[in-house]
Design a protein around this motif. Structure first.
Motif, PDB file in Angstrom:
ATOM      1  N   PRO A 149      -3.555  10.530  16.772  1.00 45.07           N
ATOM      2  CA  PRO A 149      -4.411  10.337  17.948  1.00 45.07           C
ATOM      3  C   PRO A 149      -5.217   9.038  17.843  1.00 45.07           C
ATOM      4  O   PRO A 149      -5.879   8.781  16.841  1.00 45.07           O
ATOM      5  N   GLY A 150      -5.105   8.215  18.885  1.00 35.65           N
ATOM      6  CA  GLY A 150      -5.906   6.995  18.953  1.00 35.65           C
ATOM      7  C   GLY A 150      -5.379   5.804  18.172  1.00 35.65           C
ATOM      8  O   GLY A 150      -5.928   4.707  18.264  1.00 35.65           O
ATOM      9  N   ALA A 151      -4.307   5.996  17.397  1.00 38.64           N
ATOM     10  CA  ALA A 151      -3.792   4.883  16.573  1.00 38.64           C
ATOM     11  C   ALA A 151      -2.909   3.964  17.402  1.00 38.64           C
ATOM     12  O   ALA A 151      -2.153   4.411  18.266  1.00 38.64           O
ATOM     13  N   GLY A 152      -3.003   2.664  17.117  1.00 39.95           N
ATOM     14  CA  GLY A 152      -2.145   1.676  17.766  1.00 39.95           C
ATOM     15  C   GLY A 152      -0.877   1.458  16.954  1.00 39.95           C
ATOM     16  O   GLY A 152      -0.404   2.349  16.250  1.00 39.95           O
ATOM     17  N   HIS A 153      -0.339   0.249  17.038  1.00 40.74           N
ATOM     18  CA  HIS A 153       0.893  -0.095  16.322  1.00 40.74           C
ATOM     19  C   HIS A 153       0.543  -0.595  14.928  1.00 40.74           C
ATOM     20  O   HIS A 153      -0.504  -1.200  14.732  1.00 40.74           O
ATOM     21  N   SER A 154       1.426  -0.352  13.977  1.00 39.32           N
ATOM     22  CA  SER A 154       1.298  -0.895  12.610  1.00 39.32           C
ATOM     23  C   SER A 154       0.149  -0.291  11.823  1.00 39.32           C
ATOM     24  O   SER A 154      -0.995  -0.707  11.953  1.00 39.32           O
ATOM     25  N   PHE A 155       0.466   0.709  11.004  1.00 40.32           N
ATOM     26  CA  PHE A 155      -0.535   1.265  10.082  1.00 40.32           C
ATOM     27  C   PHE A 155       0.174   1.749   8.828  1.00 40.32           C
ATOM     28  O   PHE A 155       1.387   1.954   8.826  1.00 40.32           O
ATOM     29  N   ASN A 156      -0.588   1.912   7.759  1.00 43.90           N
ATOM     30  CA  ASN A 156      -0.005   2.412   6.516  1.00 43.90           C
ATOM     31  C   ASN A 156      -0.204   3.934   6.441  1.00 43.90           C
ATOM     32  O   ASN A 156      -0.317   4.580   7.485  1.00 43.90           O
ATOM     33  N   LEU A 157      -0.247   4.480   5.243  1.00 39.65           N
ATOM     34  CA  LEU A 157      -0.379   5.940   5.122  1.00 39.65           C
ATOM     35  C   LEU A 157      -1.811   6.425   5.290  1.00 39.65           C
ATOM     36  O   LEU A 157      -2.069   7.614   5.281  1.00 39.65           O
ATOM     37  N   PRO A 208      -4.290   5.306   7.989  1.00 42.42           N
ATOM     38  CA  PRO A 208      -5.007   4.718   9.115  1.00 42.42           C
ATOM     39  C   PRO A 208      -6.355   5.425   9.257  1.00 42.42           C
ATOM     40  O   PRO A 208      -6.500   6.560   8.802  1.00 42.42           O
ATOM     41  N   LYS A 209      -7.316   4.734   9.864  1.00 40.71           N
ATOM     42  CA  LYS A 209      -8.660   5.333   9.960  1.00 40.71           C
ATOM     43  C   LYS A 209      -8.639   6.641  10.751  1.00 40.71           C
ATOM     44  O   LYS A 209      -9.491   7.495  10.581  1.00 40.71           O
ATOM     45  N   GLU A 210      -7.640   6.801  11.621  1.00 37.06           N
ATOM     46  CA  GLU A 210      -7.600   7.987  12.487  1.00 37.06           C
ATOM     47  C   GLU A 210      -7.151   9.257  11.759  1.00 37.06           C
ATOM     48  O   GLU A 210      -7.435  10.363  12.191  1.00 37.06           O
ATOM     49  N   MET A 211      -6.382   9.090  10.630  1.00 36.02           N
ATOM     50  CA  MET A 211      -5.776  10.283  10.028  1.00 36.02           C
ATOM     51  C   MET A 211      -5.165   9.912   8.674  1.00 36.02           C
ATOM     52  O   MET A 211      -4.485   8.894   8.564  1.00 36.02           O
ATOM     53  N   ASP A 212      -5.392  10.731   7.661  1.00 31.56           N
ATOM     54  CA  ASP A 212      -4.771  10.480   6.352  1.00 31.56           C
ATOM     55  C   ASP A 212      -3.353  11.061   6.381  1.00 31.56           C
ATOM     56  O   ASP A 212      -3.168  12.277   6.448  1.00 31.56           O
ATOM     57  N   LEU A 213      -2.365  10.175   6.336  1.00 36.42           N
ATOM     58  CA  LEU A 213      -0.971  10.617   6.454  1.00 36.42           C
ATOM     59  C   LEU A 213      -0.331  10.916   5.096  1.00 36.42           C
ATOM     60  O   LEU A 213       0.815  11.361   5.041  1.00 36.42           O
ATOM     61  N   SER A 227       0.829  -1.206   0.000  1.00 37.79           N
ATOM     62  CA  SER A 227       0.000   0.000   0.000  1.00 37.79           C
ATOM     63  C   SER A 227       0.870   1.266   0.000  1.00 37.79           C
ATOM     64  O   SER A 227       0.642   2.201  -0.784  1.00 37.79           O
ATOM     65  N   ILE A 228       1.884   1.289   0.869  1.00 35.73           N
ATOM     66  CA  ILE A 228       2.783   2.458   0.943  1.00 35.73           C
ATOM     67  C   ILE A 228       3.523   2.628  -0.386  1.00 35.73           C
ATOM     68  O   ILE A 228       3.610   3.736  -0.932  1.00 35.73           O
ATOM     69  N   SER A 229       4.053   1.514  -0.919  1.00 36.06           N
ATOM     70  CA  SER A 229       4.827   1.573  -2.169  1.00 36.06           C
ATOM     71  C   SER A 229       3.973   2.078  -3.325  1.00 36.06           C
ATOM     72  O   SER A 229       4.425   2.912  -4.130  1.00 36.06           O
ATOM     73  N   SER A 230       2.742   1.583  -3.421  1.00 38.81           N
ATOM     74  CA  SER A 230       1.858   1.997  -4.524  1.00 38.81           C
ATOM     75  C   SER A 230       1.511   3.481  -4.422  1.00 38.81           C
ATOM     76  O   SER A 230       1.508   4.202  -5.430  1.00 38.81           O
TER      77      SER A 230
END
Length: 255
Positions: free
Chosen positions: A227-235, A237-242, A41-44
């Motif tokens: 805020p609110g994110a746990g470990h391991s997410f891509n760009l 995560p449901k909490e924030m568009d990185l 996902s990150i690479s694409s």
């Protein structure tokens, strides 16, 4: 010796020579893979934005026989990452990338290795292992997703087993040598640090301590708490568009 570890290359549709990103997967130094969903996902996302992405595998620790002791990760894991970076430079023309514009990015254990690679370009001791040693070990910037800057951190409680040596003294030396915080100075490449506030695996305090150190040194950095994110997410995560944060950072330091 033939090694099983390989690289997946995601080339942008245009933009040649392209800036490039070396992507290092997580997995506690004992597992994980370059082609997992997060890495893909990150690479694409990055290649669609004009970056060439080299997602790599590296030597993982393994358990020998019936022992409960991890073997074989250090220092080969960082040598593999440095070999991949130097391979990118050596083959820059072949892949249509700009060898002067390379970033390193990693998450969790890969974040640790990205920090270590990015902060040790001039540490002779770590630059002779691996291949293509005639090439430069430098990167323009570092993106660290919830990595571990200091392997002596108390939260690890033995999770740093992949760095164990034959004796306690050897283990202590390995952990010291493998801790990015011991190499970070004012000249460290610009750093983007991203961490979830609810991370139960690598507490956010580890990144906050790194940020305090970078601030004291006057180094260039950006710190994003999710805020609110746990470990391991891509760009995304449901909490924030990185994506805007990461792409803006890369644009600033790789253009």
């Amino acid at each position: 010796e033939t090694r099983a570890e390989k690289v997946d290359v995601y080339l942008p549709p245009e933009n040649h020579p392209a800036p490039a990103v070396l992507l290092i997967h997580g997995g506690g130094w004992t597992g994980g893979d370059k082609a997992d969903k997060r890495g893909e996902s990150i690479s694409s996302t990055l290649s669609a934005a004009g970056y060439a992405v080299f997602a790599i595998n590296y030597q993982l620790a393994h358990k020998e026989g019936d022992t409960a002791v991890w073997k074989g990760a250090w220092p080969q894991n960082v040598y593999d990452c440095k070999s991949a970076l130097r391979f990118m430079r050596k083959e820059a023309k072949r892949f249509g990338i700009d060898p002067t514009r390379i970033a390193v990015m990693g998450e969790s254990a890969g974040g640790h290795l990205a920090l270590l690679l990015g902060s040790t370009a001039h540490v002779d001791d770590l630059n002779h292992g691996g291949l293509y040693t005639d090439q430069s070990n430098t990167v323009k910037c570092i993106v660290d997703f919830y990595g571990v800057p200091d392997l002596t951190d108390s939260f690890l409680k033995g999770l740093n087993g992949p760095f164990k040596g034959a004796t306690e003294q050897e283990t202590a030396a390995n952990i010291r040598r493998a801790s990015p915080v011991n190499y970070i100075d004012a000249k460290v490449p610009p750093m983007l640090i991203v961490h979830g506030t609810m991370d139960k695996t690598v507490p956010i305090e580890t990144s906050q301590r790194l940020v305090d150190r970078l601030q004291q040194l006057g180094a260039i950095y950006q710190f994003v708490e999710v805020p609110g994110a746990g470990h391991s997410f891509n760009l995304q995560p449901k909490e924030m568009d990185l994506r805007p944060v990461v792409l803006d950072f890369l644009k600033k330091f790789l253009q």
